[in-house]
Design a protein around this motif. Structure first.
Motif, PDB file in Angstrom:
ATOM      1  N   TRP A 110      18.981 -35.314 -14.162  1.00 12.54           N
ATOM      2  CA  TRP A 110      19.513 -34.865 -15.452  1.00 12.54           C
ATOM      3  C   TRP A 110      19.040 -33.459 -15.729  1.00 12.54           C
ATOM      4  O   TRP A 110      17.842 -33.194 -15.730  1.00 12.54           O
ATOM      5  CB  TRP A 110      19.060 -35.805 -16.580  1.00 12.54           C
ATOM      6  N   ARG A 111      19.973 -32.550 -15.922  1.00 14.28           N
ATOM      7  CA  ARG A 111      19.621 -31.204 -16.351  1.00 14.28           C
ATOM      8  C   ARG A 111      20.128 -31.027 -17.787  1.00 14.28           C
ATOM      9  O   ARG A 111      21.336 -31.116 -18.025  1.00 14.28           O
ATOM     10  CB  ARG A 111      20.274 -30.167 -15.429  1.00 14.28           C
ATOM     11  N   ALA A 112      19.186 -30.803 -18.695  1.00 16.96           N
ATOM     12  CA  ALA A 112      19.573 -30.711 -20.105  1.00 16.96           C
ATOM     13  C   ALA A 112      20.487 -29.504 -20.314  1.00 16.96           C
ATOM     14  O   ALA A 112      20.190 -28.417 -19.826  1.00 16.96           O
ATOM     15  CB  ALA A 112      18.339 -30.577 -20.985  1.00 16.96           C
ATOM     16  N   PRO A 113      21.593 -29.693 -21.039  1.00 18.49           N
ATOM     17  CA  PRO A 113      22.484 -28.552 -21.277  1.00 18.49           C
ATOM     18  C   PRO A 113      21.903 -27.546 -22.269  1.00 18.49           C
ATOM     19  O   PRO A 113      22.394 -26.417 -22.373  1.00 18.49           O
ATOM     20  CB  PRO A 113      23.747 -29.207 -21.840  1.00 18.49           C
ATOM     21  N   GLY A 114      20.870 -27.956 -23.017  1.00 22.43           N
ATOM     22  CA  GLY A 114      20.241 -27.023 -23.960  1.00 22.43           C
ATOM     23  C   GLY A 114      21.077 -26.740 -25.195  1.00 22.43           C
ATOM     24  O   GLY A 114      20.905 -25.714 -25.850  1.00 22.43           O
ATOM     25  N   ILE A 115      22.000 -27.632 -25.493  1.00 23.80           N
ATOM     26  CA  ILE A 115      22.846 -27.450 -26.685  1.00 23.80           C
ATOM     27  C   ILE A 115      22.817 -28.743 -27.512  1.00 23.80           C
ATOM     28  O   ILE A 115      22.261 -29.745 -27.078  1.00 23.80           O
ATOM     29  CB  ILE A 115      24.307 -27.097 -26.304  1.00 23.80           C
ATOM     30  N   SER A 116      23.440 -28.686 -28.672  1.00 25.46           N
ATOM     31  CA  SER A 116      23.449 -29.877 -29.531  1.00 25.46           C
ATOM     32  C   SER A 116      24.384 -30.932 -28.938  1.00 25.46           C
ATOM     33  O   SER A 116      25.263 -30.624 -28.126  1.00 25.46           O
ATOM     34  CB  SER A 116      23.940 -29.504 -30.932  1.00 25.46           C
TER      35      SER A 116
END
Ligand SMILES: [Zn+2]
Length: 454
Positions: free
Chosen positions: A242-248
């Motif tokens: 899992w790579r966090a998209p860094g957005i809401s």
């Protein structure tokens, strides 16, 4: 045959009030709403049922529930501080301990509770949608049952979509005039981005309503923005990258096609102005579940902002595992009081009143489910979905304003009658469509199965 229902107050919608009014019903439809005298002379042969010091209103809509989890009421109190453990314990009990019949009984009991509290229409998310559909149909409520889909591993997205498509094809056969199906990718941490895209495509091509949990917990926020926390750790333990998209969450759902389906989003606690703008532009709807959110310690969704921006919003109980009841009057009151009672809330919070509460409780919920052409207001040609609430109790007298008494003094226990499509589902203290005593006894048996670890 035309029938007249009369009461001291009729609230055909949240902003109108008729004193000494009547509603005329023929078969499944409302054919007239007006003053008692007018309607009695217009329909002189119609039998009159008078509820006295009570209000007749459009039926309440519960825009977000999990009826099949009614057996879990009170079961997860000790896990509330840790949402990941809460979900895990619930899932194990649901998948490993309950039979299909248990799930049916649990859903039917939830529908009974809803009917007794004046709810005529439900937006239900279910892993076993056919049992929830049967429960709603047997009890006689209107609703949309969203078949859930899970799958955080992108490698399994296509296979999971095929399974969902097959389920949808089978569920179509169980659709009725009152009960229809939709789809629900469970949540952004339990369904991969590629599976979200496939389900969004399916919803668009097959014209299926889509519902999804969104922006609910701090754990979800951590997962989306930083890739840390219990959900990320849970995936890592299963060997899923899992790579966090860094957005809401909302921007993530927009990126993966979900917002293009004008979905119903449950919760929306962690949303900023840009998210609300995205929701509004996409004509997405919100199921506001303030009691569940507070009980699980997730926080408070900005209900005043939803209203101010004109976003379509209804109230949801969520499952009774986190509420612990389905009393939509109480839910509405809680929504208003928590919005007003929060330090630092702008003056928009103070403007929330009983009228806004009743709107979200009725037509707002209908809009959230895209059912406003059929239900949500008492008007000529609408479906006869209505609720009668006694307003003559010790906790309501003296009464200066029927609407304020309804929202701020009453509860679901004051409901005298619940009618769906002209059919009296609940009246004289009984639900008439199913055997309540049998189902109550079965619920007590299921409790023993569910809690067999204790
Ligand atoms: Zn939910």
């Amino acid at each position: 045959m035309t029938k007249l229902y009369t009461a001291r107050w009729i609230l055909p919608d949240a902003s109108s009030l008729i004193e000494s009014g009547a509603v005329a019903i023929e078969a499944s439809q409302v054919i007239a709403v007006g003053s008692r005298d007018e309607l009695v002379s217009q329909f002189p042969k119609a039998p009159v049922r008078d509820f006295g010091e009570a209000a007749i209103l459009p039926g309440f809509v519960n825009a977000h529930s999990h009826l099949e989890l009614t057996a879990m009421r009170g079961y997860l109190e000790r896990e509330e501080a840790d949402f990941f453990s809460w979900l895990r314990k619930l899932t194990i009990a649901r998948l490993e301990r309950m039979t299909l019949d248990d799930l049916y009984v649990s859903a039917a009991w939830g529908a009974i509770e809803a009917a007794r509290a004046g709810v005529t229409c439900v937006g239900d998310a279910s892993d076993a949608a056919s049992t929830s559909m049967r429960a709603l149909s047997d009890v006689g409520l209107r609703g949309i049952v969203y078949q859930e889909s899970f799958g955080p591993n992108p490698a399994e997205a296509r296979e999971n979509l095929d399974k969902l498509r097959e389920k949808v094809a089978r569920l179509r056969e169980h659709e009725t005039e009152l009960v229809n199906i939709g789809v629900s990718p469970h949540a952004p941490y339990s369904v991969s981005g590629s599976q979200l895209e496939l389900i969004a495509d399916l919803a668009n091509t097959e014209k299926l309503p889509l519902m999804m949990h969104a922006a609910e917990s701090e754990a979800e926020s951590l997962f989306m923005r930083e890739g840390h926390g219990p959900f990320a750790e849970g995936l890592a333990r299963r060997g899923i990258g899992w790579r966090a998209p860094g957005i809401s969450t909302i921007q993530y759902l927009a990126r993966h096609g979900i917002l293009q389906t004008s979905p119903l989003l449950a919760h929306c606690i962690r949303v900023d102005d840009a998210d609300l703008e995205t929701i509004k532009e996409a004509d997405a709807k919100i199921a506001h579940c303030p009691k569940s959110n507070a009980k699980l310690g997730h926080g408070r969704a900005p209900f005043a902002d939803f209203v101010e921006k004109g976003i379509k919003v209804g109230f949801g109980s969520d499952s009774v595992a986190s509420n612990n009841n389905c009393d939509m009057i109480e839910e509405a009151r809680f929504a208003i009081l928590t919005a007003r009672g929060t330090v630092g809330v702008s003056s928009t919070g103070q403007k929330l009143n009983a009228e806004i509460a009743l709107e979200a409780l009725t037509v707002g919920g209908a809009r959230a489910l895209s059912l406003e052409a059929q239900t949500g207001v008492l008007i000529e040609g609408a479906q006869a979905d209505m609720t009668v609430v006694d307003l003559d109790g010790a906790h309501q007298v003296p009464l200066h304003d029927a609407l304020a008494a309804l929202i701020f003094s009453s509860s679901g226990r004051d409901v005298l009658m619940t009618m769906v499509a002209g059919n009296e589902v609940f009246s004289e203290g009984r639900v008439h469509t199913v055997d309540e005593d049998h189902l109550r006894a079965r619920m007590k048996e299921i409790l023993k199965t569910v809690t067999s670890d204790k």
